[in-house]
Design a protein around this motif. Structure first.
Motif, PDB file in Angstrom:
ATOM      1  N   ALA A  19      29.491  42.850 113.627  1.00 44.18           N
ATOM      2  CA  ALA A  19      30.685  42.743 112.790  1.00 44.18           C
ATOM      3  C   ALA A  19      31.153  44.120 112.341  1.00 44.18           C
ATOM      4  CB  ALA A  19      30.401  41.860 111.581  1.00 44.18           C
ATOM      5  N   THR A  20      30.205  44.981 111.967  1.00 42.85           N
ATOM      6  CA  THR A  20      30.553  46.339 111.550  1.00 42.85           C
ATOM      7  C   THR A  20      31.208  47.087 112.694  1.00 42.85           C
ATOM      8  OG1 THR A  20      28.692  46.360 110.014  1.00 42.85           O
ATOM      9  CG2 THR A  20      29.635  48.492 110.607  1.00 42.85           C
ATOM     10  N   ALA A  21      30.643  46.998 113.886  1.00 38.62           N
ATOM     11  CA  ALA A  21      31.215  47.676 115.047  1.00 38.62           C
ATOM     12  C   ALA A  21      32.616  47.152 115.333  1.00 38.62           C
ATOM     13  CB  ALA A  21      30.317  47.485 116.257  1.00 38.62           C
ATOM     14  N   PHE A  22      32.823  45.846 115.197  1.00 39.37           N
ATOM     15  CA  PHE A  22      34.137  45.261 115.431  1.00 39.37           C
ATOM     16  C   PHE A  22      35.164  45.793 114.441  1.00 39.37           C
ATOM     17  CE2 PHE A  22      37.240  41.969 114.319  1.00 39.37           C
ATOM     18  CZ  PHE A  22      37.864  41.795 115.551  1.00 39.37           C
ATOM     19  N   PHE A  23      34.807  45.814 113.138  1.00 39.48           N
ATOM     20  CA  PHE A  23      35.763  46.248 112.125  1.00 39.48           C
ATOM     21  C   PHE A  23      36.038  47.742 112.204  1.00 39.48           C
ATOM     22  CE2 PHE A  23      34.516  42.195 110.057  1.00 39.48           C
ATOM     23  CZ  PHE A  23      35.770  41.609 110.093  1.00 39.48           C
ATOM     24  N   VAL A  24      35.035  48.534 112.583  1.00 44.04           N
ATOM     25  CA  VAL A  24      35.245  49.977 112.749  1.00 44.04           C
ATOM     26  C   VAL A  24      36.226  50.197 113.895  1.00 44.04           C
ATOM     27  CG1 VAL A  24      34.151  52.118 113.516  1.00 44.04           C
ATOM     28  CG2 VAL A  24      33.087  50.733 111.736  1.00 44.04           C
ATOM     29  N   LYS A  25      36.058  49.476 114.985  1.00 43.57           N
ATOM     30  CA  LYS A  25      36.946  49.610 116.132  1.00 43.57           C
ATOM     31  C   LYS A  25      38.363  49.174 115.781  1.00 43.57           C
ATOM     32  CE  LYS A  25      36.697  46.942 119.874  1.00 43.57           C
ATOM     33  NZ  LYS A  25      36.130  46.310 121.089  1.00 43.57           N
ATOM     34  N   SER A  40      39.724  49.209 112.745  1.00 47.83           N
ATOM     35  CA  SER A  40      40.339  50.105 111.762  1.00 47.83           C
ATOM     36  C   SER A  40      40.805  51.419 112.398  1.00 47.83           C
ATOM     37  CB  SER A  40      39.371  50.396 110.617  1.00 47.83           C
ATOM     38  OG  SER A  40      38.268  51.142 111.096  1.00 47.83           O
ATOM     39  N   ASP A  41      40.250  51.749 113.556  1.00 49.08           N
ATOM     40  CA  ASP A  41      40.661  52.974 114.256  1.00 49.08           C
ATOM     41  C   ASP A  41      42.008  52.811 114.932  1.00 49.08           C
ATOM     42  OD1 ASP A  41      38.412  54.308 113.499  1.00 49.08           O
ATOM     43  OD2 ASP A  41      37.325  53.952 115.370  1.00 49.08           O
ATOM     44  N   ARG A  42      42.522  51.646 115.064  1.00 46.20           N
ATOM     45  CA  ARG A  42      43.785  51.405 115.761  1.00 46.20           C
ATOM     46  C   ARG A  42      44.937  51.802 114.923  1.00 46.20           C
ATOM     47  NH1 ARG A  42      43.178  45.813 119.139  1.00 46.20           N
ATOM     48  NH2 ARG A  42      41.513  46.541 120.444  1.00 46.20           N
TER      49      ARG A  42
END
Length: 99
Positions: A89-95, A97-99
């Motif tokens: 979930a953390t990896a998904f949200f970090v990815k 938020s980078d958009r």
């Protein structure tokens, strides 16, 4: 119901024959021939018994130790899954938020 030709063996007799296979050093087929039983039946029982047996690096474990080992492995697997979910979930949200 089974076939009228199917022989039924008690758990005690199965344990005895499996112990005989393990201690005699003979093959399953040789023991089955000596006892006059189907080698395939004996082989199936022997495989089931070996699969159900817990063997550690220090030898066989008692049934209580085997049950505890199974319980601890199950708990460990569940904890690993619990840890993986927040990581993903953390990896998904970090990815995102980078958009």
């Amino acid at each position: 119901m089974g076939s009228k030709y199917t022989k039924r063996y008690t758990d005690e007799s199965k344990r005895d024959v499996i112990a005989l296979v393990g201690s005699s050093g003979k093959t399953v087929t040789a023991v089955a021939r000596e006892l006059g039983i189907s080698s395939e039946s004996l082989r199936g029982c022997y495989r089931k018994a070996k699969a159900g047996r817990c063997e550690g690096t220090l030898g066989e474990l008692s049934s209580a130790e085997c049950e505890e080992l199974k319980r601890l492995r199950r708990e460990n697997r569940e904890q690993q899954q619990t840890i993986e979910i927040p990581k993903k979930a953390t990896a998904f949200f970090v990815k995102e938020s980078d958009r």
